[in-house]
Design an enzyme around this catalytic site. Structure first.
Site, PDB file in Angstrom:
ATOM      1  N   SER A   8      30.645 -15.050  39.922  1.00 46.83           N
ATOM      2  CA  SER A   8      29.340 -15.488  39.434  1.00 46.83           C
ATOM      3  C   SER A   8      29.424 -15.695  37.940  1.00 46.83           C
ATOM      4  CB  SER A   8      28.269 -14.438  39.735  1.00 46.83           C
ATOM      5  OG  SER A   8      27.015 -14.830  39.228  1.00 46.83           O
TER       6      SER A   8
ATOM      7  N   ARG B 254      33.831 -20.098  44.356  1.00 49.59           N
ATOM      8  CA  ARG B 254      32.939 -19.690  45.454  1.00 49.59           C
ATOM      9  C   ARG B 254      31.828 -20.723  45.591  1.00 49.59           C
ATOM     10  NH1 ARG B 254      31.017 -18.307  49.749  1.00 49.59           N
ATOM     11  NH2 ARG B 254      30.458 -16.188  50.390  1.00 49.59           N
TER      12      ARG B 254
ATOM     13  N   THR C  72      21.164 -13.244  41.224  1.00 51.85           N
ATOM     14  CA  THR C  72      21.462 -11.822  41.429  1.00 51.85           C
ATOM     15  C   THR C  72      20.178 -11.016  41.562  1.00 51.85           C
ATOM     16  OG1 THR C  72      23.528 -12.042  40.168  1.00 51.85           O
ATOM     17  CG2 THR C  72      22.683  -9.822  40.508  1.00 51.85           C
TER      18      THR C  72
ATOM     19  N   CYS D 285      39.151 -28.611  48.200  1.00 56.52           N
ATOM     20  CA  CYS D 285      39.573 -27.203  48.194  1.00 56.52           C
ATOM     21  C   CYS D 285      40.078 -26.801  46.817  1.00 56.52           C
ATOM     22  CB  CYS D 285      40.671 -26.983  49.229  1.00 56.52           C
ATOM     23  SG  CYS D 285      41.334 -25.296  49.219  1.00 56.52           S
TER      24      CYS D 285
ATOM     25  N   CYS E 166      43.980 -19.120  50.549  1.00 58.75           N
ATOM     26  CA  CYS E 166      42.523 -19.199  50.620  1.00 58.75           C
ATOM     27  C   CYS E 166      41.837 -18.159  49.740  1.00 58.75           C
ATOM     28  CB  CYS E 166      42.079 -19.026  52.071  1.00 58.75           C
ATOM     29  SG  CYS E 166      40.294 -19.083  52.324  1.00 58.75           S
TER      30      CYS E 166
ATOM     31  N   CYS F 125      36.238 -19.338  49.491  1.00 60.24           N
ATOM     32  CA  CYS F 125      35.085 -20.030  48.902  1.00 60.24           C
ATOM     33  C   CYS F 125      34.204 -20.679  49.972  1.00 60.24           C
ATOM     34  CB  CYS F 125      35.530 -21.065  47.884  1.00 60.24           C
ATOM     35  SG  CYS F 125      36.282 -22.549  48.585  1.00 60.24           S
TER      36      CYS F 125
ATOM     37  N   CYS G 264      35.426 -25.689  52.676  1.00 58.48           N
ATOM     38  CA  CYS G 264      35.918 -26.490  53.793  1.00 58.48           C
ATOM     39  C   CYS G 264      34.939 -26.486  54.957  1.00 58.48           C
ATOM     40  CB  CYS G 264      37.279 -25.980  54.243  1.00 58.48           C
ATOM     41  SG  CYS G 264      37.343 -24.208  54.624  1.00 58.48           S
TER      42      CYS G 264
END
Length: 626
Positions: A127, A376, A412, A569, A595, A598, A601
């Protein structure tokens, strides 16, 4: 998380009546002589002790001889009052609030359990993050008090806001929308905050189990959610059990709260099963890519918050960059790219590398050192895309439900507040209904009467305004009218466009984008960045990026989109490799070990045939300061 006396940790983490307790105590016959052990030292023993019960050699022999499905072997089960999936801000806030209510009522045996797929709390958290402290002030009023020895210390007060519109070489001053006023807010690492929240949760008696991925929703005979199961271990890439096979474990609960974050693998199943989007629009998403840099002291301005729009993204693509100065000479820099972008040649990772070379950012980064990388997806649908949040036996909380305030660039505080509201509704429901199915109707009512609802409703038209034919410029103009004139009181509610995957045009319709070669100082190749994420997966396990038929996928996607998976990606997971033996001349390949979880895909692939599910618990990225 701090080390602690093992017996004390067990007494806090596992209720005395639990089957886990009996097994765990058997696993540690000499705990009196092990007064201090790091968390990593006792977690494997707890697994052996019953969280994931290994099948006996006799069972393995039977399994091999009759070719049984390992899922038919009985799982160990444990009963808790509330099971929370996801150890992020929403999940931990819900857990802390529930135990606060239970302890105040004198019910210290009330069991609240948090399952987190990351190896440690915070490992999968990415974040910005400039936090609005209102929810944290309510949950833990002394969280930053000088009188609190366990206060959260890693905060940098926000001091100055800058907003710029970037062209290729210039940074043009823009007025700061009122939603982006950060007076009274703090720049933090959410990774660090989540670790700290986990310690506070354990202090009040929450059972926190990082490293255990909830992979299956459990239903009773009436179709009501009755808990979750963790995934099996020791399954080979071919789907067959290995000698190390261990069955997952079931956790049965009166209430199950899903706080998996954006596009959770269990949440999407529950949303579909109970048709929770029947009265809302589809969700829209963006991909956030982030780095942490240590910069030269003379370039560091503590508390400076900078945001940009425009370059390098084209005008038909929503997004923007940020740079936050925090800690000791640290800078958080990143780019958010809306996943409704149309051009399949666009690569969010490549756009981020270009952005760092703009003078607005490059002048700060030059001479510094990149120390961490992460990526993310985030929810951008806002008010229009909030689904029904309560379902039979549980509820959706946090980003799972979509409470991010996009114009404010903050989620948040809303995630935490939703967890607290769900906790209050859960506690009241369990006190009023000691048996039978629990429906958290009160949670829905609490949401509608909360600041979450009013906050998101006020800015509901800003993000979808960028779907006009004027694109970026029309969205900026309309958002200005909403911010300064309409203030959310306009009698209309704009709709989102197509789902993100459906916005992708074919490759021959769009201009090909060539990205410059990274210089290794400001910009980096993708595998170098992935190495900075700490990502690790055991290779001999089923690919958790599920595509039924790789060749059939290539036949559908390659002719139209020419490798869009490789470009969307941010971790180099997908490749099309030259292969003369294939009809297309290329072979589709998934490098699942890269990977970073996130989930881009699952969201963006045009034919929607990639299904992201949890790999073995404890795997994936191990983020630092993100």
């Amino acid at each position: 998380m701090a080390s602690r006396s093992l017996p004390a940790a067990l007494s806090r983490r596992i209720a005395p009546s639990s089957r886990l307790t009996q097994l765990a105590l058997c696993a540690f016959p000499c705990t009196a002589h092990r007064t201090q052990l790091p968390r990593d030292s006792y977690r494997p023993a707890l697994r052996i002790a019953g969280q994931r019960r290994a099948i006996s050699s006799t069972a393995r022999t039977r399994l091999a001889s009759v070719n049984d499905d390992p899922r038919q072997i009985e799982r160990e089960a444990d009963e808790v009052d509330v099971c929370i999936v996801g150890g992020g801000p929403a999940g931990l806030s819900a857990a802390i609030k529930l135990k606060q209510l239970a302890n105040e009522a004198g019910n210290e045996d009330f069991r609240v359990l948090v399952l987190e797929k990351a190896g440690e709390l915070g490992d999968h958290i990415v974040s910005g993050n400039v936090i609005e402290p209102s929810a944290l002030d309510e949950l833990l009023p002394d969280w930053r008090s000088e009188d609190n020895p366990n206060r959260y210390e890693h905060i940098t007060p926000a001091k100055e806001d800058r907003m710029r519109f970037l062209t290729k070489n210039s940074a043009i001053w823009m007025p700061k929308p009122p939603q982006m006023n950060n007076h009274g807010n703090y720049i933090i690492s959410l990774n660090q905050l989540v670790k700290w929240l986990g310690e506070r949760a354990e202090e009040v008696g929450v059972e926190v189990y990082p490293g255990f991925a909830a992979s299956e929703i459990l239903y009773n005979h009436e179709g009501v959610v009755k808990g979750v199961a963790t995934n099996d271990l020791g399954i080979g890439r071919d789907g067959a059990p290995k000698d190390s096979f261990e069955r997952g474990m079931e956790f049965h609960a009166r209430v199950t709260l899903l706080g998996e974050g954006c596009h959770g693998s269990l949440s999407k199943q529950v949303i579909k099963k109970y048709d929770l989007r029947r009265d809302s629009q589809h969700q829209t998403y963006a991909l956030g890519i982030k780095e942490i840099w240590e910069v030269q002291p003379e370039k560091f301005q503590s508390g400076l918050i900078s945001h940009s729009m425009g370059y390098p993204l084209p005008k038909d693509t929503y997004g923007g960059g940020w740079m936050y100065h925090f800690g000791d000479n640290l800078v958080s820099i990143g780019l958010v790219t809306g996943l409704d972008y149309p051009n399949p040649w666009l690569a969010p990772y490549g756009e981020f590398q270009k952005m760092k070379h703009h003078p607005f950012y490059r002048d700060v980064l030059e001479g510094g050192k990149c120390i961490s990388y992460g990526a993310r997806t985030l929810v951008e649908g806002g008010f229009q895309s909030i689904p029904k949040c309560a379902f039979p036996g549980g509820a959706l909380i946090g980003d799972t439900a979509g409470f991010l305030n996009v114009p404010k660039i903050k989620g948040t505080h809303t995630a935490m507040r939703s967890g607290m509201l769900a906790a209050e509704a859960t506690w009241d429901a369990l006190q009023g209904s000691p048996e039978g199915t629990v429906f958290l109707y009160d949670y829905e009512d609490k949401l509608r009467n909360s600041s979450i609802w009013s906050e998101l409703k006020q800015v509901r038209n800003m993000r979808p305004s960028f779907h006009t034919p004027l694109g970026l410029y029309g969205g900026v103009l309309y958002s200005g009218l909403e911010a300064y004139l309409f203030r959310g009181k306009s009698p209309w509610t704009l709709k989102h466009g197509k789902p993100d995957y459906a916005t992708t045009k074919t490759a021959d319709e769009c201009k090909k984008i060539e990205y410059p070669k990274p210089d290794g100082q400001i910009s980096f190749d993708i595998l170098t960045s992935v190495s900075r994420s700490g990502t690790n997966h055991e290779e001999d396990q089923p690919v958790h990026l599920q595509v039924k038929d790789w060749d059939a996928h290539a036949q559908k996607e390659w002719p139209k989109y020419k490798g869009v998976e490789n470009r969307f990606c941010p971790a180099g997971v997908y490749e099309y490799v030259e292969d003369d033996s294939k009809e297309l001349g290329v072979r589709f390949q998934i490098n699942a070990q890269n990977c970073v979880h996130c989930k881009t895909c699952d969201i963006k692939v045009p034919d929607q045939d990639i299904n992201w599910v949890t790999p073995q618990g404890g795997e994936g990225p191990k983020y630092v300061l993100t």
